[in-house]
Design a protein around this motif. Structure first.
Motif, short mmCIF file in Angstrom:
data_model
loop_
_atom_site.label_atom_id
_atom_site.label_comp_id
_atom_site.label_asym_id
_atom_site.label_seq_id
_atom_site.Cartn_x
_atom_site.Cartn_y
_atom_site.Cartn_z
N ASP A 1 32.30 -40.04 59.49
CA ASP A 1 33.10 -40.75 58.50
C ASP A 1 32.34 -41.92 57.88
OD1 ASP A 1 35.49 -40.78 57.03
OD2 ASP A 1 36.33 -42.39 58.26
N ASN A 2 31.02 -41.81 57.87
CA ASN A 2 30.18 -42.79 57.16
C ASN A 2 29.92 -42.25 55.76
OD1 ASN A 2 30.00 -44.28 59.56
ND2 ASN A 2 28.14 -43.22 60.21
N LEU A 3 30.95 -42.27 54.92
CA LEU A 3 30.87 -41.54 53.65
C LEU A 3 29.84 -42.13 52.69
CD1 LEU A 3 34.60 -40.59 52.96
CD2 LEU A 3 32.88 -39.43 54.35
N ASP A 4 29.70 -43.44 52.66
CA ASP A 4 28.72 -44.04 51.75
C ASP A 4 27.30 -43.66 52.15
OD1 ASP A 4 30.73 -45.21 50.29
OD2 ASP A 4 30.58 -47.17 51.27
N LYS B 1 27.90 -32.03 49.43
CA LYS B 1 28.50 -32.92 48.44
C LYS B 1 29.94 -32.48 48.14
CE LYS B 1 27.46 -35.40 44.19
NZ LYS B 1 26.44 -35.69 43.16
N GLY B 2 30.16 -31.16 48.20
CA GLY B 2 31.52 -30.65 48.05
C GLY B 2 32.43 -31.14 49.17
N MET C 1 35.78 -33.32 48.91
CA MET C 1 37.02 -32.90 49.56
C MET C 1 37.61 -34.04 50.39
SD MET C 1 37.59 -29.94 52.47
CE MET C 1 36.84 -31.01 53.71
N LEU C 2 36.76 -34.73 51.15
CA LEU C 2 37.22 -35.82 52.00
C LEU C 2 37.77 -36.99 51.17
CD1 LEU C 2 34.39 -35.82 54.69
CD2 LEU C 2 36.74 -35.00 54.97
N LEU D 1 39.20 -24.49 53.16
CA LEU D 1 39.86 -25.71 53.64
C LEU D 1 40.30 -26.59 52.47
CD1 LEU D 1 40.65 -27.23 56.22
CD2 LEU D 1 38.40 -28.34 56.16
N THR D 2 39.49 -26.60 51.41
CA THR D 2 39.85 -27.38 50.22
C THR D 2 41.10 -26.81 49.56
OG1 THR D 2 37.52 -27.93 49.87
CG2 THR D 2 39.01 -28.26 48.01
#
Length: 339
Positions: free
Chosen positions: A242-245, A268-269, A273-274, A304-305
């Motif tokens: 969850d370190n998205l940056d 990247k997809g 989505m997250l 899942l998307t």
């Protein structure tokens, strides 16, 4: 002025006396020099001149094919390899090169056919079996790939690269302990192998040991700094943490370094989505699918998307494609959500 004129005259006479065979070889050698320097457009021009003199020159056709595939023209390269092989049916370099070109455009069955032709010509080459295993892996023929790598190992024992690719099969089969054991054996032989560290990071990730996964991928990047596939994998680990940056920074850098990396578009997809940008995510998954690259869990994340959007029917169709591609994760989630 008179000396210059005489020099030009001498050059003209020399070139005029050059035979067609000499011109064929001269342009061919110039093409080889340009190819070695990475000047692929110039190499193609020289090979064109060589082939103008001798149209059925198999080596020039093969080498022009190499220049064409290196300049991102695989279909034209295949045409050159086809003609070279027609002229010399047992031309191993052309057969290998055509297999590689077929692999590049996702025609794995054709690539495998060429490998089998090579095996009929040379029966005791470890590399042939190794390459066969690579193609079979991309076709998700894991049992067959395992046999090919084992045959390669029997012909050339204790090759770390063969061991790492054998371990990758066990990884895809979710036999993570076996995969890790084989990778560590490869490291004992090689001492310091970036691909081994990369695979260990993926194994740790599957075991949800995120910090250990991050440590292993950083070891891989220490060996090969800036390697786009490793950067992308580190981005994937950050996604799981969850370190998205940090994730998108690595993934975007990977794409800049290698715009053809379908795995990076998949990741990247996932990032999109997250962040609930479902349309953006689906566009990126489509781009990854069109790359014709072997990309695991691609249909799982596409489904899942759809599922997160409440489109269960589309999700189940995507997961069904994943099942057909032998994605274990797609089979698992389809069993849970699709009647």
């Amino acid at each position: 002025m008179g000396k210059i004129f005489r020099l030009i005259l001498l050059i003209t006479v020399f070139v005029g006396c050059e035979s067609s065979e000499d011109r064929t070889k001269r342009f061919f050698n110039l093409g080889n020099q340009a190819l070695t320097k990475g000047d692929y457009i110039q190499a193609i021009e020289y090979y064109n001149q060589s082939l103008k003199e001798t149209p059925n020159y198999a080596q020039a056709l093969n080498n022009r094919g190499v220049a064409r595939i290196e300049s991102d023209h695989p279909y034209e390269a295949i045409l050159d390899y086809n003609k070279a092989i027609q002229l010399e049916p047992q031309y191993l370099d052309a057969l290998f090169n055509r297999a590689y070109a077929y692999e590049e455009i996702g025609q794995f069955e054709n690539a495998l056919n060429d490998v089998e032709t090579i095996q009929s010509i040379t029966t005791d080459s470890a590399f042939v079996y190794f390459y066969q295993g690579l193609v079979q892996t991309k076709m998700r023929q894991y049992d067959a790939a395992l046999l090919s790598f084992q045959q390669a190992d029997s012909l050339q024992p204790l090759n770390p690269e063969t061991l790492i690719n054998t371990a990758s099969i066990y990884y895809f089969l979710e036999k993570y302990d076996t995969a890790a054991s084989i990778v560590n054996s490869a490291l004992e032989l090689s001492g310091n192998d970036a691909n081994a560290y990369n695979l260990l990071s993926l194994i740790e990730l599957k075991n949800q040991n995120y910090e250990a996964a991050l440590a292993e991928i950083n070891r891989a990047l220490d060996v090969v700094p800036g390697e786009p596939y490793f950067l992308n994998n580190r981005g994937f680990i950050h996604l799981q943490m969850d370190n998205l940056d940090l994730a998108i920074e690595d993934i975007n850098r990977s794409i800049v370094l290698n715009p053809k990396n379908g795995w990076a578009y998949r990741n990247k997809g996932i990032y999109k989505m997250l962040n609930e940008d479902y349309e953006g995510a689906l566009n990126l998954f489509d781009r990854a699918i069109k790359s014709a690259e072997f990309i695991d869990e691609l249909y799982y994340y596409q489904g899942l998307t759809f599922f997160r959007q409440g489109e269960t029917e589309k999700a189940c169709k995507a997961w069904q494609k994943g099942v057909e591609q032998k994605e274990i994760s797609s089979q698992r989630i389809m069993d849970q959500n699709c009647g």
